[in-house]
Design an enzyme around this catalytic site. Sequence first.
Site, mmCIF file in Angstrom:
data_model
loop_
_atom_site.group_PDB
_atom_site.id
_atom_site.type_symbol
_atom_site.label_atom_id
_atom_site.label_comp_id
_atom_site.label_asym_id
_atom_site.label_seq_id
_atom_site.Cartn_x
_atom_site.Cartn_y
_atom_site.Cartn_z
ATOM 1 N N HIS A 199 0.812 -1.217 0.000
ATOM 2 C CA HIS A 199 0.000 0.000 0.000
ATOM 3 C C HIS A 199 0.848 1.272 0.000
ATOM 4 O O HIS A 199 0.348 2.357 -0.293
ATOM 5 C CB HIS A 199 -0.984 0.004 1.184
ATOM 6 C CG HIS A 199 -0.381 0.293 2.522
ATOM 7 N ND1 HIS A 199 -0.066 -0.703 3.427
ATOM 8 C CD2 HIS A 199 -0.031 1.448 3.125
ATOM 9 C CE1 HIS A 199 0.430 -0.172 4.525
ATOM 10 N NE2 HIS A 199 0.468 1.139 4.356
ATOM 11 N N ASP A 238 0.166 -7.633 1.415
ATOM 12 C CA ASP A 238 0.640 -6.254 1.538
ATOM 13 C C ASP A 238 2.164 -6.177 1.573
ATOM 14 O O ASP A 238 2.735 -5.380 2.313
ATOM 15 C CB ASP A 238 0.042 -5.578 2.775
ATOM 16 C CG ASP A 238 0.093 -4.051 2.672
ATOM 17 O OD1 ASP A 238 0.328 -3.540 1.566
ATOM 18 O OD2 ASP A 238 -0.087 -3.380 3.707
ATOM 19 N N SER A 280 4.627 2.702 7.908
ATOM 20 C CA SER A 280 4.303 1.535 7.087
ATOM 21 C C SER A 280 5.488 1.126 6.220
ATOM 22 O O SER A 280 6.092 1.957 5.535
ATOM 23 C CB SER A 280 3.108 1.838 6.180
ATOM 24 O OG SER A 280 1.935 1.939 6.931
#
Length: 452
Positions: free
Chosen positions: A109, A139, A213
């Site tokens: 992402h 992911d 992230s």
Amino acid sequence: MKCRTKYLLCPLVLLAALSAAPTPTLAGLPATADGQPLPSLAPMLEQVMPAVVNISTVTRIDAADNPLLRDPFFRHFFAVPRQQERESNSLGSGVLVDARRGLVLTNHHVIAKADAIRVTLGDGRTLKADLVGADPATDVAVLRVPTPGLTALTLADSDRLKVGDFVVAIGNPFGLSRTVTSGIVSGLGRTGLGIEGYENFIQTDASINPGNSGGPLVNLRGELVGINTAILAPGGGNIGIGFAIPVNMARAIMDQIVDHGAVRRGAFGVAVQDLTPDLVTALKLDSQAGALVSAVDPDSAAAAAGLREGDVILRLDGRPVTNGADVRNRFGLLRVGARVELAILRDGRAMTLKGEIADPYRGFLPADKLAPSLAGALLGDPRGRGGAVLVGPVTKDSAAWQSGLREGDLIREVNGVRVGTVRDLTLVLRQSRGLFRLQIQRGEQLILLAQP
């Protein structure tokens, strides 16, 4: 005026006094306390920091993203504005895991829909990164930075993590580069969160925020144990519940991406569910650990291995099975052709079964034989799901990709005619003498694709 003069002169007087006095010795923190060195993460972080990178992207926004311009016929008859570029900075983090090949692990992402990716190293160099491949289901994304002088982290065995182990999260939250937070492993094997298709998260209270992230979660030896991915934030901020992808899962995905450019998941053909207390009692089991086989697809690898509905899977490849999600996750990481060994209970008797992970697209046809605009895709009849044609792997930037087809799509109509099999699709194309439009189902959404 007097007050201002007073405050201006005082520092000068103090400076003069200090220059005339002997140079004082500044007090510092002692190196030891009671003969023991003071604990500090600094030595470990000095080794880890060069492997942590900042990731930013450039995304081109197509006018077709406007809902008014999504209709293919509208776009055909009306001119659409040119693409516009929007640059997004400090979107996330990443970690170097292979210095020789320049491989960087991050989240899908973080780089999704990016047209250009830049990686900023710990020494300040900003480099263009190539996307090796990504797996939205877990992911995980892999980038390549072709440059010498890189430092990579050692990968730990995340299966050996225990609740209570100390961990450190590093990343670029809110653009604050190289931020370090510490905590412990709060939980393991977290599933059912609805974040990814395959979930087996490490839970930690080390503070994770937007921008973290893709960054590393490391142990006190400076080894990579996880990739920071998400937080649980009902109020929009960090509340001490963060999640990281275990490095063993990320490594398995990375290996497939590097080898094939994508993840080639095999099929075993079995559905499983968790064991409830009532099932444990009814089946006379010793514990709730394991997974109950609820269905076996006919002509599947599971059926060939001898698995039956009602079997209880206790171990997979020698490792204990925790629950149904554990089985799904581990099957999801196995490649086509991989051999598996299952320890099961059947009617109270212990048994061992062996099988081989099958190719889910065995027997699919290259679509370029049907229409030039579908070149690059594999098409087949989905098992157990009639009334559509299943789209298999689609080569990126191929004609089929440019037409809008993606792996997992179901083709329901061709040129306005309903199709249920590849044979139906072939007949329609022959009668129509060409492909003009497709109606596909992607998840719960119906999409119309017009062909040039």
